[in-house]
Write a protein that holds these residues in place. Sequence first.
Motif, PDB file in Angstrom:
ATOM      1  N   LEU A  19       0.839  -1.199   0.000  1.00  0.00           N
ATOM      2  CA  LEU A  19       0.000   0.000   0.000  1.00  0.00           C
ATOM      3  C   LEU A  19       0.873   1.247   0.000  1.00  0.00           C
ATOM      4  O   LEU A  19       1.819   1.357   0.773  1.00  0.00           O
ATOM      5  N   LEU A  20       0.536   2.190  -0.871  1.00  0.00           N
ATOM      6  CA  LEU A  20       1.245   3.466  -0.976  1.00  0.00           C
ATOM      7  C   LEU A  20       0.379   4.567  -0.384  1.00  0.00           C
ATOM      8  O   LEU A  20      -0.833   4.603  -0.614  1.00  0.00           O
ATOM      9  N   SER A  21       0.993   5.470   0.380  1.00  0.00           N
ATOM     10  CA  SER A  21       0.246   6.587   0.964  1.00  0.00           C
ATOM     11  C   SER A  21       1.060   7.872   0.863  1.00  0.00           C
ATOM     12  O   SER A  21       2.292   7.843   0.867  1.00  0.00           O
ATOM     13  N   GLY A  22       0.358   9.002   0.783  1.00  0.00           N
ATOM     14  CA  GLY A  22       1.008  10.308   0.713  1.00  0.00           C
ATOM     15  C   GLY A  22       0.363  11.282   1.672  1.00  0.00           C
ATOM     16  O   GLY A  22      -0.861  11.265   1.850  1.00  0.00           O
ATOM     17  N   SER A  23       1.186  12.150   2.285  1.00  0.00           N
ATOM     18  CA  SER A  23       0.705  12.964   3.394  1.00  0.00           C
ATOM     19  C   SER A  23       1.130  14.421   3.280  1.00  0.00           C
ATOM     20  O   SER A  23       2.029  14.785   2.507  1.00  0.00           O
ATOM     21  N   PHE A  24       0.465  15.235   4.096  1.00  0.00           N
ATOM     22  CA  PHE A  24       0.854  16.640   4.238  1.00  0.00           C
ATOM     23  C   PHE A  24       2.143  16.790   5.046  1.00  0.00           C
ATOM     24  O   PHE A  24       2.646  17.897   5.197  1.00  0.00           O
ATOM     25  N   ASP A  25       2.663  15.684   5.573  1.00  0.00           N
ATOM     26  CA  ASP A  25       3.936  15.760   6.298  1.00  0.00           C
ATOM     27  C   ASP A  25       5.129  15.712   5.349  1.00  0.00           C
ATOM     28  O   ASP A  25       6.275  15.554   5.773  1.00  0.00           O
TER      29      ASP A  25
END
Length: 534
Positions: free
Chosen positions: A357-363
């Motif tokens: 699973l790939l995820s992207g964040s405001f961090d």
Amino acid sequence: MTSRIGRTSPPPPPRLRRLGNALSDVARTLTQRLFVITMISAVCWIPKGASKVVPESAEPPTQEEIDEISKSGALERSNDSEEEEDQEMEVDDSQIEVGGAARALAAAKALGKAQGDKSPNELQGITDGLGELDMDHYDEEDDEINVLSTGLGDTYYPSNAMDPYLQGTDDDDEEDIEDRTIKPTDAVIVSACNEDDVSYLQVSIFEELEDGESNMYANNEIMLSAFPLCTAWLDCNLKGGESGDKGNFIAVGSMEPAIEIWDLDLLDEVQPFMVLGGVSKKKTGKKTSVKYKKGSHRDSVLGLAWNKVVRNALASASADKTVKVWDMVTGKCTITLEHHTDKVQAVAWSRYAPEVLLSGSFDHTVALMDVRFNDRAPNTWSVAADVESVALDPHNEHLFAVSLDNGTVQGFDARTATSDSTSGSKPIFTLHAHDKAVTSISYNPIATNLLATGSMDKMVKLWDLSNNQPSCVASTNPKAGSVFSVAFSEDSPFQIAIGGSKGKLKVWDALSAHGVVSRFGKFSNRAAETVPVD
């Protein structure tokens, strides 16, 4: 007069038409002045043949279900929005009387003030029309019942076939069924929409005609209880039955912590088929206390992804800084990931390794992890700005792309990953794609190295990523406003659905661009082979 789903409505009574004519100019001006919000936040293609040919009509809700909806507050408008309307229209509370006609007159008076009261007589037609219509008593029935009457209404006909008032009803029914019919060759697009204070899913049929033209019309609408932010289609069998049966559902993430699952094979449905998480109890008073369902997100759901291999798995990204994996059969959260330190904007499953699973964040990080070992630190990469969207390359198991709110798109190779985002794993390319935030990206399902990007700068662009040296092969302003969502079709791979701030669904045929034909035209024959035929 044409309704949203393309059927013809009967003409209004004469006095309604007169009032409508009198109010038309006022309504147009008020709409411009009140800056009514109309937008499409997400678009999603439904595979051809996945929908029922003739969707069923949902059973009307029971009284218990109506009471439950009322208690949930889904039908109530927020006080904030009402206060904003009052302020924008500049109508004092003392001017607003009870009744629709009084409110319309108040609006007309407000408009007159905004125009400097140049001509008081200009509103006289509206006043006369409202007075004639008598909207404040429009729904009231007469106290007296006329037992005897004269006129055609008393005429008796031995059969319905002889009654002139019932002629044509069968034809109307047939036309209604035809309008709602979804052929296996029809492309279906679901748009997450918001119009003023109304949030809904619009199901549209997109037909590619033999002469090269296309036709698109709305087939169904599903009213939502909150502003939609993201969608994901899934065919997991949630109704039981045979093991090989598939469903036709769409998951919706919104400003609320709950994820709603809607059955797209039902018309006029008022409740979701399933709700994942959400608020179980909310008390207001001096102190507001909220109790969430077990496993629920605690904030808005910003991203959704369905696993096409493990078909009961749905991943969600939230402003509560977590990523969750849900079992669609049980409706329960099975995994909660807390590897980000700020809002998580997007998630995507690998089609090569369904546990990845790939995820992207405001961090300012993207993370790739095997959810089977969720206790381990994920592989991470640093990016230069807030992540807007992520996408895994369907043609290369190691590559993925990330779009950012500074207008850039970066590509990465999973083989360069580390468990420490500060270690300096560099992107394989950095593309300055747009002048504003790149809100959405989509890989072409059959053409290798073809990527679509949509941006707040109102442009949609197509890129050739060959040799990790991106070059723009086509661009267009689809007149959709700020673009929030772009998606290639799996069935017609060069058709791109586009949604944006103007609230008008657009479909762009990428093969209409010379640059696409010259670079990727060889894939168009393969695309034709994937399209079902009668």
